[in-house]
Design a protein around this motif. Structure first.
Motif, PDB file in Angstrom:
ATOM      1  N   MET A  30      12.276  51.634 -13.146  1.00 21.36           N
ATOM      2  CA  MET A  30      11.836  50.933 -11.940  1.00 21.36           C
ATOM      3  C   MET A  30      10.716  49.942 -12.247  1.00 21.36           C
ATOM      4  N   PHE A  31       9.730  50.361 -13.032  1.00 16.52           N
ATOM      5  CA  PHE A  31       8.618  49.463 -13.361  1.00 16.52           C
ATOM      6  C   PHE A  31       9.108  48.268 -14.181  1.00 16.52           C
ATOM      7  N   SER A  32      10.107  48.488 -15.045  1.00 18.09           N
ATOM      8  CA  SER A  32      10.669  47.381 -15.819  1.00 18.09           C
ATOM      9  C   SER A  32      11.333  46.360 -14.901  1.00 18.09           C
ATOM     10  N   LEU A  33      12.078  46.857 -13.910  1.00 18.99           N
ATOM     11  CA  LEU A  33      12.701  45.958 -12.932  1.00 18.99           C
ATOM     12  C   LEU A  33      11.638  45.205 -12.140  1.00 18.99           C
ATOM     13  N   PHE A  34      10.618  45.944 -11.704  1.00 20.90           N
ATOM     14  CA  PHE A  34       9.535  45.302 -10.946  1.00 20.90           C
ATOM     15  C   PHE A  34       8.845  44.221 -11.783  1.00 20.90           C
ATOM     16  N   TYR A  35       8.588  44.525 -13.050  1.00 25.17           N
ATOM     17  CA  TYR A  35       7.866  43.600 -13.925  1.00 25.17           C
ATOM     18  C   TYR A  35       8.669  42.316 -14.152  1.00 25.17           C
ATOM     19  N   VAL A  36       9.965  42.472 -14.384  1.00 21.09           N
ATOM     20  CA  VAL A  36      10.834  41.297 -14.563  1.00 21.09           C
ATOM     21  C   VAL A  36      10.847  40.465 -13.283  1.00 21.09           C
ATOM     22  N   ALA A  37      10.937  41.147 -12.129  1.00 24.60           N
ATOM     23  CA  ALA A  37      10.951  40.445 -10.844  1.00 24.60           C
ATOM     24  C   ALA A  37       9.636  39.706 -10.610  1.00 24.60           C
ATOM     25  N   ILE A  38       8.523  40.345 -10.982  1.00 19.82           N
ATOM     26  CA  ILE A  38       7.206  39.715 -10.823  1.00 19.82           C
ATOM     27  C   ILE A  38       7.114  38.446 -11.663  1.00 19.82           C
ATOM     28  N   ILE A  39       7.500  38.546 -12.923  1.00 25.22           N
ATOM     29  CA  ILE A  39       7.403  37.402 -13.830  1.00 25.22           C
ATOM     30  C   ILE A  39       8.302  36.260 -13.375  1.00 25.22           C
ATOM     31  N   LEU A  40       9.574  36.566 -13.122  1.00 28.69           N
ATOM     32  CA  LEU A  40      10.525  35.520 -12.744  1.00 28.69           C
ATOM     33  C   LEU A  40      10.187  34.919 -11.382  1.00 28.69           C
ATOM     34  N   GLY A  41       9.857  35.772 -10.413  1.00 28.50           N
ATOM     35  CA  GLY A  41       9.571  35.285  -9.065  1.00 28.50           C
ATOM     36  C   GLY A  41       8.343  34.406  -8.996  1.00 28.50           C
ATOM     37  N   ASN A  42       7.252  34.848  -9.606  1.00 30.13           N
ATOM     38  CA  ASN A  42       6.009  34.066  -9.541  1.00 30.13           C
ATOM     39  C   ASN A  42       6.077  32.821 -10.424  1.00 30.13           C
ATOM     40  N   LEU A  43       6.751  32.909 -11.569  1.00 37.01           N
ATOM     41  CA  LEU A  43       6.954  31.708 -12.384  1.00 37.01           C
ATOM     42  C   LEU A  43       7.779  30.676 -11.635  1.00 37.01           C
ATOM     43  N   LEU A  44       8.780  31.140 -10.892  1.00 38.40           N
ATOM     44  CA  LEU A  44       9.626  30.220 -10.123  1.00 38.40           C
ATOM     45  C   LEU A  44       8.812  29.474  -9.079  1.00 38.40           C
ATOM     46  N   ILE A  45       7.920  30.176  -8.395  1.00 29.23           N
ATOM     47  CA  ILE A  45       7.071  29.526  -7.396  1.00 29.23           C
ATOM     48  C   ILE A  45       6.135  28.523  -8.058  1.00 29.23           C
ATOM     49  N   MET A  46       5.526  28.908  -9.175  1.00 28.54           N
ATOM     50  CA  MET A  46       4.605  28.002  -9.865  1.00 28.54           C
ATOM     51  C   MET A  46       5.310  26.736 -10.332  1.00 28.54           C
ATOM     52  N   VAL A  47       6.492  26.896 -10.914  1.00 34.65           N
ATOM     53  CA  VAL A  47       7.254  25.744 -11.405  1.00 34.65           C
ATOM     54  C   VAL A  47       7.729  24.881 -10.243  1.00 34.65           C
ATOM     55  N   THR A  48       8.151  25.520  -9.150  1.00 33.25           N
ATOM     56  CA  THR A  48       8.637  24.778  -7.985  1.00 33.25           C
ATOM     57  C   THR A  48       7.529  23.928  -7.374  1.00 33.25           C
ATOM     58  N   VAL A  49       6.361  24.524  -7.207  1.00 34.51           N
ATOM     59  CA  VAL A  49       5.228  23.776  -6.637  1.00 34.51           C
ATOM     60  C   VAL A  49       4.820  22.635  -7.563  1.00 34.51           C
ATOM     61  N   ARG A  50       4.833  22.885  -8.869  1.00 26.51           N
ATOM     62  CA  ARG A  50       4.446  21.856  -9.834  1.00 26.51           C
ATOM     63  C   ARG A  50       5.456  20.709  -9.866  1.00 26.51           C
ATOM     64  N   ALA A  51       6.730  21.029  -9.658  1.00 25.51           N
ATOM     65  CA  ALA A  51       7.787  20.022  -9.818  1.00 25.51           C
ATOM     66  C   ALA A  51       7.976  19.153  -8.583  1.00 25.51           C
ATOM     67  N   ASP A  52       7.581  19.640  -7.422  1.00 26.63           N
ATOM     68  CA  ASP A  52       7.797  18.894  -6.179  1.00 26.63           C
ATOM     69  C   ASP A  52       6.497  18.242  -5.729  1.00 26.63           C
ATOM     70  N   VAL A  53       6.484  16.939  -5.645  1.00 29.41           N
ATOM     71  CA  VAL A  53       5.256  16.206  -5.324  1.00 29.41           C
ATOM     72  C   VAL A  53       4.788  16.509  -3.906  1.00 29.41           C
ATOM     73  N   HIS A  54       5.742  16.741  -2.997  1.00 32.61           N
ATOM     74  CA  HIS A  54       5.364  17.070  -1.621  1.00 32.61           C
ATOM     75  C   HIS A  54       4.633  18.401  -1.567  1.00 32.61           C
ATOM     76  N   LEU A  55       5.156  19.406  -2.254  1.00 34.16           N
ATOM     77  CA  LEU A  55       4.512  20.719  -2.264  1.00 34.16           C
ATOM     78  C   LEU A  55       3.197  20.685  -3.024  1.00 34.16           C
ATOM     79  N   LEU A  56       3.172  19.931  -4.121  1.00 35.12           N
ATOM     80  CA  LEU A  56       1.979  19.877  -4.965  1.00 35.12           C
ATOM     81  C   LEU A  56       0.779  19.320  -4.207  1.00 35.12           C
ATOM     82  N   HIS A  57       1.041  18.389  -3.279  1.00 39.78           N
ATOM     83  CA  HIS A  57      -0.057  17.774  -2.529  1.00 39.78           C
ATOM     84  C   HIS A  57      -0.250  18.395  -1.153  1.00 39.78           C
ATOM     85  N   SER A  58       0.461  19.484  -0.896  1.00 43.81           N
ATOM     86  CA  SER A  58       0.263  20.229   0.351  1.00 43.81           C
ATOM     87  C   SER A  58      -0.710  21.371   0.086  1.00 43.81           C
TER      88      SER A  58
END
Length: 312
Positions: A30-58
């Motif tokens: 369970m912790f392994s699943l949680f850890y993978v989800a944490i890494i992938l989910g939060n990295l996805l948000i960070m990359v998404t915000v960085r890649a979109d100029v509208h989100l980056l300046h919001s």
């Protein structure tokens, strides 16, 4: 037990969440699943915000990117050590390693609390003073607020480490948890810890409670304001605030429960601590993106080859 000069404890034994080998195997899974989800989910948000100029300046998404970074780092402080402990019998951590874990846990935890308070202020300005929102929440102020959150977290974490490092430890050395934290560690000190526990409550406990009450008051004002504007297309904002309140509750309720109780501890404490060290960092990406049209749209743009490198 290892001791230095036959008196000072040099390592602690982490008892973990269970002594059952079958349950520990389940926890590893369970912790392994949680850890993978944490890494992938939060990295996805960070990359998404960085890649979109509208989100980056919001301002809201700018803060969300920092929140995801904190959640990602917070999980790295506790989960890897917990996974290692589930798989081996002698689950030990050195005294210096324990202090380091306490430092980073409280640095990131307090910074997240302050950041959530800042995000509540951001929503307050956006809803209660929309005409001046971009003027008030300008880029410079956003940067200053984020730096203030990290500085507040640093001061808090240094205070927590000082509470522990001045105490003598001469045994026992068994911590009833899967990571090092102040409430469990100070109970192992071979001296009267009344003053230290009071200081812990006045620091961590009151910090959690005051931030929580401020956040509840802020969102109460926001919701009252929204009641008179729902017919003007504010349902999206209401959904955003509901997401924020959910995150706030998942983080602050367990923290208040654990840090605002000196002189006593319960076996359920280590189960409750799983919520703000593992569960909340995993759920944040889902809570902030599942009903967020802007994030969904920006994530679809990541399919473009230049999206990550260039915020087009």
């Amino acid at each position: 037990m290892k001791k230095e000069n036959d008196s000072m404890v040099t390592e602690f034994v982490l008892l973990g969440l269970s002594s059952s080998w079958e349950l520990q195997l389940f926890l590893v899974f369970m912790f392994s699943l949680f850890y993978v989800a944490i890494i992938l989910g939060n990295l996805l948000i960070m990359v998404t915000v960085r890649a979109d100029v509208h989100l980056l300046h919001s301002p809201m998404y700018y803060f969300l990117g920092h929140l995801s970074f904190i959640d990602l780092c917070l999980s790295c402080v506790t989960v890897p050590k917990a996974l290692g402990g589930f798989l081996q019998q002698g689950k030990t951590i050195s005294f210096s390693g324990c202090l380091a874990q306490i430092y980073f846990l409280h640095l990131l935890g307090a910074s997240e609390m302050f950041l959530l308070t800042v995000m509540a202020y951001d929503r307050y300005v956006a809803i209660c003073d929309p005409l001046h929102y971009l003027t008030v929440m300008n880029r410079r102020l956003c940067l200053q607020l984020v730096l203030a959150c990290w500085c507040g977290g640093f001061i808090h974490s240094i205070t927590q480490v000082r509470l522990v490092i001045q105490l003598p430890f001469c045994g026992p050395n068994e911590l009833d948890n899967f990571y090092c934290d102040v409430p469990q560690v100070i109970k192992l000190a071979c001296t009267d810890t009344y003053r230290v526990e009071v200081l812990m409550v006045s620091n961590s406990g009151l910090l959690s409670l005051i931030c929580f009450l401020v956040l509840l008051f802020s969102y109460a004002v926001i919701l009252i304001t929204l009641r008179t504007h729902l017919h003007q297309g504010q349902s999206k904002t209401l959904s955003t605030c509901a997401s924020h309140v959910t995150v706030v509750s998942l983080i602050f309720v367990p923290c208040v429960f654990i840090y605002l109780r000196p002189f006593c501890s319960f076996s359920v404490d280590k189960v409750v601590s799983v919520f703000y060290t593992v569960i909340t960092p995993m759920l944040n990406p889902f809570i902030y993106t599942l009903r967020n049209t802007d994030m969904k749209t920006a994530m679809k743009k990541l399919k473009k080859p230049c999206a990550i490198l260039l915020p087009c």
